[in-house]
Design an enzyme around this catalytic site. Structure first.
Site, PDB file in Angstrom:
ATOM      1  N   ARG A  62       0.842  -1.204   0.000  1.00  0.00           N
ATOM      2  CA  ARG A  62       0.000   0.000   0.000  1.00  0.00           C
ATOM      3  C   ARG A  62       0.878   1.256   0.000  1.00  0.00           C
ATOM      4  NH1 ARG A  62      -2.051   2.172   4.579  1.00  0.00           N
ATOM      5  NH2 ARG A  62      -2.208   0.176   5.624  1.00  0.00           N
ATOM      6  N   TYR A 115     -15.820  14.639 -16.941  1.00  0.00           N
ATOM      7  CA  TYR A 115     -16.230  13.248 -16.723  1.00  0.00           C
ATOM      8  C   TYR A 115     -17.287  13.184 -15.612  1.00  0.00           C
ATOM      9  CZ  TYR A 115     -15.755   8.306 -15.535  1.00  0.00           C
ATOM     10  OH  TYR A 115     -16.002   6.989 -15.269  1.00  0.00           O
ATOM     11  N   ASP A 185      -7.208  16.583 -16.056  1.00  0.00           N
ATOM     12  CA  ASP A 185      -7.481  15.208 -16.437  1.00  0.00           C
ATOM     13  C   ASP A 185      -7.152  15.106 -17.926  1.00  0.00           C
ATOM     14  OD1 ASP A 185      -8.620  12.806 -17.331  1.00  0.00           O
ATOM     15  OD2 ASP A 185     -10.264  12.888 -15.887  1.00  0.00           O
ATOM     16  N   LYS A 210      -7.875   3.370 -19.377  1.00  0.00           N
ATOM     17  CA  LYS A 210      -8.267   3.598 -20.773  1.00  0.00           C
ATOM     18  C   LYS A 210      -7.083   3.333 -21.715  1.00  0.00           C
ATOM     19  CE  LYS A 210     -12.066   4.803 -18.745  1.00  0.00           C
ATOM     20  NZ  LYS A 210     -12.321   6.179 -18.335  1.00  0.00           N
TER      21      LYS A 210
HETATM   22  C1  PLP Z   1     -12.842   6.816 -17.241  1.00  0.00           C
HETATM   23  C2  PLP Z   1     -12.456   8.197 -16.905  1.00  0.00           C
HETATM   24  C3  PLP Z   1     -12.206   8.577 -15.589  1.00  0.00           C
HETATM   25  C4  PLP Z   1     -12.363   7.613 -14.430  1.00  0.00           C
HETATM   26  O1  PLP Z   1     -11.441   6.583 -14.528  1.00  0.00           O
HETATM   27  P1  PLP Z   1     -11.671   5.143 -13.830  1.00  0.00           P
HETATM   28  O2  PLP Z   1     -10.396   4.440 -14.111  1.00  0.00           O
HETATM   29  O3  PLP Z   1     -12.880   4.539 -14.475  1.00  0.00           O
HETATM   30  O4  PLP Z   1     -11.906   5.403 -12.393  1.00  0.00           O
HETATM   31  C5  PLP Z   1     -11.817   9.874 -15.336  1.00  0.00           C
HETATM   32  N1  PLP Z   1     -11.682  10.769 -16.333  1.00  0.00           N
HETATM   33  C6  PLP Z   1     -11.911  10.441 -17.619  1.00  0.00           C
HETATM   34  C7  PLP Z   1     -11.746  11.480 -18.676  1.00  0.00           C
HETATM   35  C8  PLP Z   1     -12.308   9.145 -17.957  1.00  0.00           C
HETATM   36  O5  PLP Z   1     -12.550   8.820 -19.232  1.00  0.00           O
END
Ligand code: PLP
Length: 395
Positions: A62, A115, A185, A210
């Site tokens: 962790r 998001y 992000d 992703k």
């Molecule tokens: C999918 C996504 C998230 C969240 O990510 P997770 O891995 O599903 O928690 C945050 N920001 C964007 C732009 C995303 O496409």
């Protein structure tokens, strides 16, 4: 991080994605999986030093883990960051940034186009902790700066390109904000498509679930920034407990090594598909930063080295046509994620945003006939032909 050759700085990010993060790999070409929760230490003195240090690599997973560390090092290299910390998901990373940096009485300025998970975190969790959030239109010059309350605003949260309409935020403008910390992000761009830190932004978040992991087999997020900020976030994260798993970090690190070619293919397909859709009579609007018709196309060319594999379009025929279209594709699959090998379609009005009224959907930019596409790695002609046939079937 091991000392790097000065000449590394001249190499393309695609090359660094393959070269970086090998320092402690003992010659193994593939990342090594350290599937252990803890490490033995030699003495009480050594144990004390590990237990009181920041992000020890071999103490308790962790706190840190060599497999996760190799992934973090590679991301830092690509983002031009001093340090990175991986989390159990993109939301694990974003919630650690928000809750790790902000306290009761603080104010956050956030982009409206964002998001849905991040929006809900800011809209529902932050108020419970007495953190006030102002949403602004991130595409409007000066919008973030105008909403900043001097001495109160702790954090500015942006996403570019943003869900769902590939709206962009000017990274230079964000990086120049005075006072609050800034976080971007950058999931849709990937670390190879833009580097927000070079524009003066403090923190970069990725849902590595992703395109970074890239094969729909890992749930993982990552935050990059200065050594000091990441150490501060680590001290929250180790208590927050949303640490990445070594297995997911291995898959994400493996994914980074092929991200360059995957992103190139996905971008080429997205560009072709966007141009095809733009000329189609059943389509009323196409949003893709690589199209000259994108309202921020010039900004995209300034700050992005790759336009990415995501595009969103609207059907003249509205909701019914949208539902028919996503059920008529045979190459493209109906699923709610992005950045993987398969081309995916989503119809937000009937799925992810079904809980909102039509007015609320419209406020987020989603219409009844909105379709989001994540271009995959199939042959470009096959993907375009699939949409051509599905549009004919949807009427
Ligand atoms: C999918 C996504 C998230 C969240 O990510 P997770 O891995 O599903 O928690 C945050 N920001 C964007 C732009 C995303 O496409």
């Amino acid at each position: 991080m091991a000392e790097q050759d000065i000449s590394d700085r001249d190499r393309a990010p695609e090359t660094m994605a393959i070269m970086a993060g090998r320092e402690s790999n003992q010659g193994a070409l593939a990342p090594i999986l350290w599937a252990t929760t803890a490490f033995a230490y030699d003495s009480v003195v050594q144990g004390h030093s590990l237990a009181t240090g920041v992000a020890p690599e071999r103490f308790y997973s962790r706190y840190g883990n060599p497999t996760i560390n190799a992934f973090e090092t590679t991301i830092s290299e690509l983002e031009g960051a001093e340090a990175s910390r991986a989390f159990a998901s993109g939301m694990g990373a974003m919630s650690a940034v928000v809750l790790g940096l902000c306290s009761t009485g603080d104010h956050i300025v956030a982009q409206r186009q964002i998001y849905a998970g991040t929006q809900l975190l800011l809209q529902t969790v932050c108020p419970r902790f007495g953190i006030d959030v102002t949403f602004v239109d991130g595409t409007q010059p000066g919008a973030f700066a105008e909403a900043i309350r001097p001495g109160k605003t702790m954090l500015v949260v942006a996403e570019t390109p943003a869900n769902p309409y590939l709206d962009l935020v000017d990274l230079d403008e964000l990086g120049a904000l005075v006072g609050p910390m800034t976080v971007v992000d950058s999931t849709f761009a990937t670390p190879l498509g833009q580097q927000p830190i070079a524009h003066g932004v403090d923190l970069v978040v990725h849902s590595a679930t992703k395109a970074i992991a890239g094969h729909n087999d890992a749930s993982i997020g990552v935050v990059s920034g200065s050594e000091d900020l990441i150490a501060w976030l680590w001290s929250f994260a180790v208590l927050h407990g949303a640490n990445a798993s070594p297995t997911d970090a291995l898959n994400a690190h493996r994914g980074l090594r092929t991200l360059g070619v995957r992103l190139a293919r996905q971008t080429a397909t997205a560009q072709r598909l966007a141009e095809f859709l733009e000329g189609h009579g059943s389509v009323s609007r196409v949003a893709y930063p690589g199209l000259e018709s994108h309202p921020q196309h010039d900004l995209a060319r300034r700050q992005m080295s790759s336009m990415g594999g995501l595009l969103t379009f609207d059907l003249v025929g509205g909701s019914e046509a949208g539902e028919r279209l996503v059920e008529s594709t045979s190459v493209a699959i109906l699923a709610s994620t992005l950045g993987g090998p398969e081309t995916l379609v989503t119809h937000p009005a009937s799925t992810t945003h079904v809980g909102l009224t039509e007015e609320e959907q419209a406020a987020t930019g989603i219409g009844p006939g909105t379709i989001r596409v994540s271009c995959g790695l199939e042959d470009t002609d096959d993907v375009v032909a699939d949409f051509e046939a599905a549009l004919a079937a949807a009427g």
